[in-house]
Design a protein around this motif. Structure first.
Motif, PDB file in Angstrom:
ATOM      1  N   GLN A 205       0.857  -1.182   0.000  1.00  0.00           N
ATOM      2  CA  GLN A 205       0.000   0.000   0.000  1.00  0.00           C
ATOM      3  C   GLN A 205       0.898   1.238   0.000  1.00  0.00           C
ATOM      4  O   GLN A 205       1.786   1.351   0.835  1.00  0.00           O
ATOM      5  CB  GLN A 205      -0.872   0.023   1.260  1.00  0.00           C
ATOM      6  CG  GLN A 205      -1.759  -1.216   1.409  1.00  0.00           C
ATOM      7  CD  GLN A 205      -2.502  -1.243   2.753  1.00  0.00           C
ATOM      8  OE1 GLN A 205      -2.417  -0.292   3.548  1.00  0.00           O
ATOM      9  NE2 GLN A 205      -3.227  -2.320   2.993  1.00  0.00           N
ATOM     10  N   VAL A 206       0.648   2.127  -0.940  1.00  0.00           N
ATOM     11  CA  VAL A 206       1.389   3.377  -0.975  1.00  0.00           C
ATOM     12  C   VAL A 206       0.440   4.477  -0.511  1.00  0.00           C
ATOM     13  O   VAL A 206      -0.525   4.805  -1.213  1.00  0.00           O
ATOM     14  CB  VAL A 206       1.899   3.695  -2.391  1.00  0.00           C
ATOM     15  CG1 VAL A 206       2.694   5.010  -2.390  1.00  0.00           C
ATOM     16  CG2 VAL A 206       2.761   2.553  -2.919  1.00  0.00           C
ATOM     17  N   ILE A 207       0.688   4.991   0.691  1.00  0.00           N
ATOM     18  CA  ILE A 207      -0.238   5.961   1.270  1.00  0.00           C
ATOM     19  C   ILE A 207       0.313   7.367   1.046  1.00  0.00           C
ATOM     20  O   ILE A 207       1.397   7.715   1.504  1.00  0.00           O
ATOM     21  CB  ILE A 207      -0.441   5.669   2.770  1.00  0.00           C
ATOM     22  CG1 ILE A 207      -1.022   4.242   2.913  1.00  0.00           C
ATOM     23  CG2 ILE A 207      -1.364   6.706   3.402  1.00  0.00           C
ATOM     24  CD1 ILE A 207      -0.750   3.602   4.239  1.00  0.00           C
ATOM     25  N   VAL A 208      -0.452   8.140   0.287  1.00  0.00           N
ATOM     26  CA  VAL A 208      -0.039   9.495  -0.044  1.00  0.00           C
ATOM     27  C   VAL A 208      -0.859  10.440   0.822  1.00  0.00           C
ATOM     28  O   VAL A 208      -2.074  10.557   0.655  1.00  0.00           O
ATOM     29  CB  VAL A 208      -0.259   9.787  -1.539  1.00  0.00           C
ATOM     30  CG1 VAL A 208       0.276  11.180  -1.892  1.00  0.00           C
ATOM     31  CG2 VAL A 208       0.411   8.717  -2.401  1.00  0.00           C
ATOM     32  N   GLY A 209      -0.188  11.076   1.795  1.00  0.00           N
ATOM     33  CA  GLY A 209      -0.936  11.885   2.755  1.00  0.00           C
ATOM     34  C   GLY A 209      -0.237  13.178   3.096  1.00  0.00           C
ATOM     35  O   GLY A 209       0.272  13.890   2.221  1.00  0.00           O
ATOM     36  N   LYS A 210      -0.147  13.420   4.387  1.00  0.00           N
ATOM     37  CA  LYS A 210       0.377  14.695   4.897  1.00  0.00           C
ATOM     38  C   LYS A 210       1.700  15.136   4.289  1.00  0.00           C
ATOM     39  O   LYS A 210       1.930  16.307   4.058  1.00  0.00           O
ATOM     40  CB  LYS A 210       0.568  14.583   6.413  1.00  0.00           C
ATOM     41  CG  LYS A 210      -0.721  14.789   7.180  1.00  0.00           C
ATOM     42  CD  LYS A 210      -0.441  14.910   8.676  1.00  0.00           C
ATOM     43  CE  LYS A 210      -1.697  14.571   9.460  1.00  0.00           C
ATOM     44  NZ  LYS A 210      -1.451  13.633  10.543  1.00  0.00           N
ATOM     45  N   ARG A 211       2.625  14.197   4.115  1.00  0.00           N
ATOM     46  CA  ARG A 211       3.967  14.613   3.664  1.00  0.00           C
ATOM     47  C   ARG A 211       4.083  14.701   2.134  1.00  0.00           C
ATOM     48  O   ARG A 211       5.191  14.804   1.598  1.00  0.00           O
ATOM     49  CB  ARG A 211       5.025  13.675   4.265  1.00  0.00           C
ATOM     50  CG  ARG A 211       5.078  13.786   5.797  1.00  0.00           C
ATOM     51  CD  ARG A 211       6.275  13.079   6.385  1.00  0.00           C
ATOM     52  NE  ARG A 211       7.543  13.671   5.982  1.00  0.00           N
ATOM     53  CZ  ARG A 211       8.741  13.133   6.239  1.00  0.00           C
ATOM     54  NH1 ARG A 211       8.813  11.990   6.895  1.00  0.00           N
ATOM     55  NH2 ARG A 211       9.852  13.729   5.833  1.00  0.00           N
ATOM     56  N   ALA A 212       2.938  14.655   1.454  1.00  0.00           N
ATOM     57  CA  ALA A 212       2.952  14.784  -0.005  1.00  0.00           C
ATOM     58  C   ALA A 212       3.699  16.033  -0.481  1.00  0.00           C
ATOM     59  O   ALA A 212       4.489  15.968  -1.437  1.00  0.00           O
ATOM     60  CB  ALA A 212       1.527  14.756  -0.553  1.00  0.00           C
ATOM     61  N   PRO A 213       3.485  17.179   0.184  1.00  0.00           N
ATOM     62  CA  PRO A 213       4.195  18.378  -0.288  1.00  0.00           C
ATOM     63  C   PRO A 213       5.717  18.207  -0.308  1.00  0.00           C
ATOM     64  O   PRO A 213       6.408  18.792  -1.148  1.00  0.00           O
ATOM     65  CB  PRO A 213       3.786  19.448   0.720  1.00  0.00           C
ATOM     66  CG  PRO A 213       2.481  18.983   1.280  1.00  0.00           C
ATOM     67  CD  PRO A 213       2.576  17.499   1.303  1.00  0.00           C
ATOM     68  N   GLU A 214       6.235  17.378   0.596  1.00  0.00           N
ATOM     69  CA  GLU A 214       7.688  17.120   0.602  1.00  0.00           C
ATOM     70  C   GLU A 214       8.065  16.001  -0.367  1.00  0.00           C
ATOM     71  O   GLU A 214       9.248  15.661  -0.477  1.00  0.00           O
ATOM     72  CB  GLU A 214       8.143  16.643   1.988  1.00  0.00           C
ATOM     73  CG  GLU A 214       7.836  17.563   3.137  1.00  0.00           C
ATOM     74  CD  GLU A 214       7.844  16.758   4.443  1.00  0.00           C
ATOM     75  OE1 GLU A 214       8.912  16.226   4.825  1.00  0.00           O
ATOM     76  OE2 GLU A 214       6.757  16.609   5.048  1.00  0.00           O
ATOM     77  N   GLY A 215       7.066  15.375  -0.963  1.00  0.00           N
ATOM     78  CA  GLY A 215       7.362  14.252  -1.856  1.00  0.00           C
ATOM     79  C   GLY A 215       7.635  12.959  -1.117  1.00  0.00           C
ATOM     80  O   GLY A 215       8.281  12.054  -1.632  1.00  0.00           O
TER      81      GLY A 215
END
Lengths: 569, 569
Positions: free
Chosen positions: A527-537
């Motif tokens: 599972q690749v969870i794209v969340g809070k730290r998305a802005p940092e990549g």
């Protein structure tokens, strides 16, 4: 694939008739739906698993030299009459008439159809050996379909049939298939054992079952960690014990004791303060219509398939209470081997017994210090008890381990049973006409899907092995309304696809917890969870099986997954 | 793959019951074998074709957004009773009882099963649209199975079903499938036409058939090279002619002529020296139980499907001779529209007719100079004649071309027929409960194989299109006992495999002529013949389709094949 377009109706509740995890989870996670008793729709997620299973089977069968064919499902009765199985196959075979009132069956297996093909087309030793297989629907009208795909009335099987000029060549192919099956189940990421098995109704003279290890399995197996011996408990041999030296010198005098209303072994053991191993259990069986007494050590169970084989019988069953009285004149629960009017066969476990407890042949009484040889005759010692954990390996004597498993494959050396019945002969190098020697080899494709779930699940759902997972990776943006999250998730989705992964993106506008639950339930390995730290990549990579989580740079998700896969092997 | 190990029993003779090239050639070339009437084994070569066809279908369906499922073959009767088709489907549907005496059918099509699934799982407009498909066995108990795979009782079909919130969306998907099917048949390398078609028993309101063009086809189609109009002759419309200006001014007086034993149109034409276009043909049909006279120009034929649709009838059939006498009091062969006791419907072709010949209503007499409107009433002009080559396109007036074709695909806009009967409803955005709008889309997978052969063969055998050929290339060493030939052939075989070609090597110890015959018969697109010039490293590349031969350096065979494939497109 996008989750918003995927037809994967997940559910919170299990179906009322579901008894085992695979039936519950495959239904809840939207892989299957029941149409009617023993009949299932396999939905897109399930179909993806089935196609992956089929692909592995196909690739390995082809590379082992087998050739795929497509045989009809409608089998003309004439062929089954030739083999003699039309009338004996029983109600499990679905029969019907066509518009011209001719009889057909829905094929439960295809020995007849394939033998008919080969006998017509193969005339010479030059055209042999031949191994033909098909992947397709099979039908068995189970009296009580249950356990979802595990015992359905319609299912998908890979069945292969091989034809040879000699017994040796048939045996060579048998082991070729043994190795092929081992590769197949290994590639699928399943923990399995190949065990010696009973040949059952298919007939033949040699057979192995491939069992996926799972506590919920219907089959039991034992194996030896020292020498590698492995067998179904229907087949596993007991090591024959020695008669203790100076056995007769230990004999004590028979003593009759009052045991009111004490019948079952456990009751007798408790009442007389005697361990179960020192009590003789006596059972009356009807073997092909004849009554027989079977003696076994008190703590052991009779394995009926072994009993059947010991007597080379067609049918064995326990006698009813009335029959016991009629055959022996003794009351059930107090049966005595002493002065018994029917022959006594004793399991190997009885050989070392001395001064044991047995029934007295009359209500409310048992005998102490009974000894075979002195107090009653044993017609023969036979191996009919179920072998369990801790018992000595019949090959090397080391302690065996018993486990449960689900039969997903079965290979048989058939010999000439079908070729002789149906006249499938060839002209050998020496000019002689001979019957072909056959083998047959099956894999339950839909069953593999269910067995994989039985073996690989936890309280949150399914945990698919990577190779047969419906998707390999799921990308989960926690909030699709946030541009940064959504667009990073979409980028990762596209990149992973480009890298060759089979990817699902959960693009639904839903709460993260809801999505996580579905991802766990469906059981996608990564599972690749794209969340809070998305802005940092930065995203989170969760391994479904171990629960491990890694913070990973978005561009390195594929690399990390490959690294984890490699370290697993 | 090595020919020496391939199970491809070729034959010199065609089966006695084979009437068409595909049946003969697929049998002779070892692709299929008959098991019983309408039932076939598909051998390894045939299976390879089927798997390639399935792969193309699967890839295109998936990329069009459809999702694969696996539905049971056993259909519970309850579902078919709900749709109302259990009793009307007729003897083509195979029915049987299970061990508990419950009724089932072997699915000839799956509208009921899929609608049952979707109605249970889809509740909201948010879950729509949905397009689900399966690839699997279908059953139709043909009264007279024939033409090999073309009209078998058991066959493989891809059937897809789509569900929508509106008619517009169903139509959008219809055209999506139209495009998808066009891509599928194009990829298979088949010459085909998508034609407007009758909806038949499946029902619904709009339909196209995909026909593979072949002289042996059972279907007829017309198409317009100018505007692209294309339709099955069961559906193709006639352009309605104008009533000629001043028609009544041309009327001559009716004349009764003696025509002893002259009954058929051709006889009348010859006897009276009148062209067939000036003779009226009058036929008596029974339309849903009622007698009706149908007038048509002498050189035209009634297309019964069009007739059925013109009357929105369930059944039409020609009246028997006895019925004609009973209904009209006139003798067959001399039927007259004048003073006829049953209504006369006239095909469009009758509109421009003036002063024509018709029967006189009594034995051995005809009438000349008959005119509709003056001598008899036309109840209605209807479009019921078969449209042929040269007739004007109903859209643009350009001359149409008629050809024959084999139906390999059929798409239907079903509307709400099944969803209403079975209560497959959803809650729309406006909170209203509405029936889903459906479409269904089929491809006959086994039929595609047969149709490809009907279209692509010559006197020497099959000429497979590259994309669905069982092998793409066959390497033929002319003499396997000569080391130089054998080893070069083996090298080329390995190289071509490495380059990604699907290759067969004819490693049999046989005469070159024998191998060439088999290669031509089986129809592999490219033959690499390794013979005399092997020592120089030169081989011959033969193109099966054109017969062209090229001398090629052994190392450049793959390159040359790719060059030829590219130039073909």
């Amino acid at each position: 694939m996008r989750f918003s377009r995927l037809f994967a109706p997940t559910k919170k509740e299990s179906p009322a008739d579901a008894e085992i995890p695979s039936h519950k989870l495959l239904t809840r996670a939207g892989f299957i739906r029941k149409v009617a008793s023993g009949l299932y729709d396999i939905l897109p997620l399930g179909t993806r698993v089935i196609l992956k299973v089929e692909k592995i089977v196909r690739e390995e069968m082809n590379s082992a030299g087998a050739q795929e064919v497509i045989l009809p499902i409608m089998h003309p009765s004439e062929l089954w009459q030739e083999s003699g199985r039309w009338d004996v196959y029983g109600k499990e075979m679905i029969k019907f008439k066509d518009r011209h009132e001719r009889d057909y069956a829905l094929g439960p297996t295809a020995e007849e159809v394939i033998t008919d093909l080969v006998r017509k087309e193969v005339k010479s030793y030059k055209d042999l050996p031949l191994n033909l297989y098909q992947i397709g629907r099979k039908f068995r009208d189970e009296i009580r379909p249950r356990f979802g795909l595990m015992r359905a009335r319609e299912f998908i099987m890979k069945d292969a049939y091989s034809f040879h000029t000699s017994d040796e060549d048939a045996e060579r192919e048998y082991w070729n298939m043994y190795e092929t099956y081992s590769r197949i189940f290994k590639r699928m990421g399943l923990e399995f054992k190949a065990v010696l098995a009973d040949t059952g109704e298919i007939g033949g003279n040699f057979s192995h079952e491939f069992l996926v290890i799972a506590d919920t399995g219907e089959s039991k197996l034992v194996y030896c960690e020292k020498c590698g011996y492995a067998a179904s408990t229907e087949k596993a041999a007991q090591r024959r014990p020695q008669v203790p030296e100076g056995r007769a010198t230990k004999f004590k005098e028979v003593e009759k004791v009052h045991t009111p209303r004490i019948r079952r072994i456990e009751e007798v053991s408790e009442f007389l303060k005697v361990p179960q191993e020192d009590i003789l259990k006596l059972l009356v069986y009807v073997v092909d219509g004849k009554p027989v007494a079977v003696a076994i050590r008190g703590d052991r169970e009779v394995e009926e398939t072994k009993l059947k084989n010991a007597f080379r019988a067609k049918e064995v069953r326990l006698a009813t209470d009335e029959e016991i009285e009629e055959f022996t004149g003794q009351p059930k629960g107090y049966l005595s081997p002493v002065n018994l009017s029917i022959p006594v066969y004793a399991d190997y476990s009885v050989i070392p017994m001395v001064n044991f407890v047995a029934g007295a042949g009359e209500e409310d009484y048992h005998l102490k210090n009974v000894n075979w040889g002195r107090d009653f005759e044993v017609k023969d010692f036979i191996d009919v008890s179920e072998v369990r954990s801790g018992e000595p390996c019949p090959e090397c004597g080391a302690p065996l381990v018993q486990k449960r498993g689900i039969e997903v494959g079965h290979i048989f050396k058939l010999g000439t049973k079908y070729s002789q019945a149906m006249g499938a002969t060839f002209v050998d190098e020496d000019g002689q006409e001979k019957p072909m020697v056959m083998g047959c080899y099956g894999i339950g494709i839909t069953r593999v899907m269910a067995a994989a779930v039985e073996q690989n699940h936890d309280e949150n759902g399914i945990v698919w092995p990577f190779e047969i997972a419906p998707f390999e990776v799921i990308v989960i943006p926690t909030n699709v309304k946030k541009d940064e999250i959504r667009s990073l998730a979409e980028d990762i989705y596209e990149n992973l696809k480009r890298e060759g992964f089979d990817v699902l993106i959960d693009d639904r506008n839903a709460r993260p917890g809801f999505k996580f639950k579905d991802a766990d339930l469906i059981g996608i390995p990564f599972q690749v969870i794209v969340g809070k730290r998305a802005p940092e990549g930065i995203v989170e990579l969760k391994v479904r099986k171990s629960g491990e989580r890694f913070e990973v740079e978005a561009s390195k998700v594929g690399e990390k997954i490959r690294e984890l896969l490699n370290s697993e092997v």
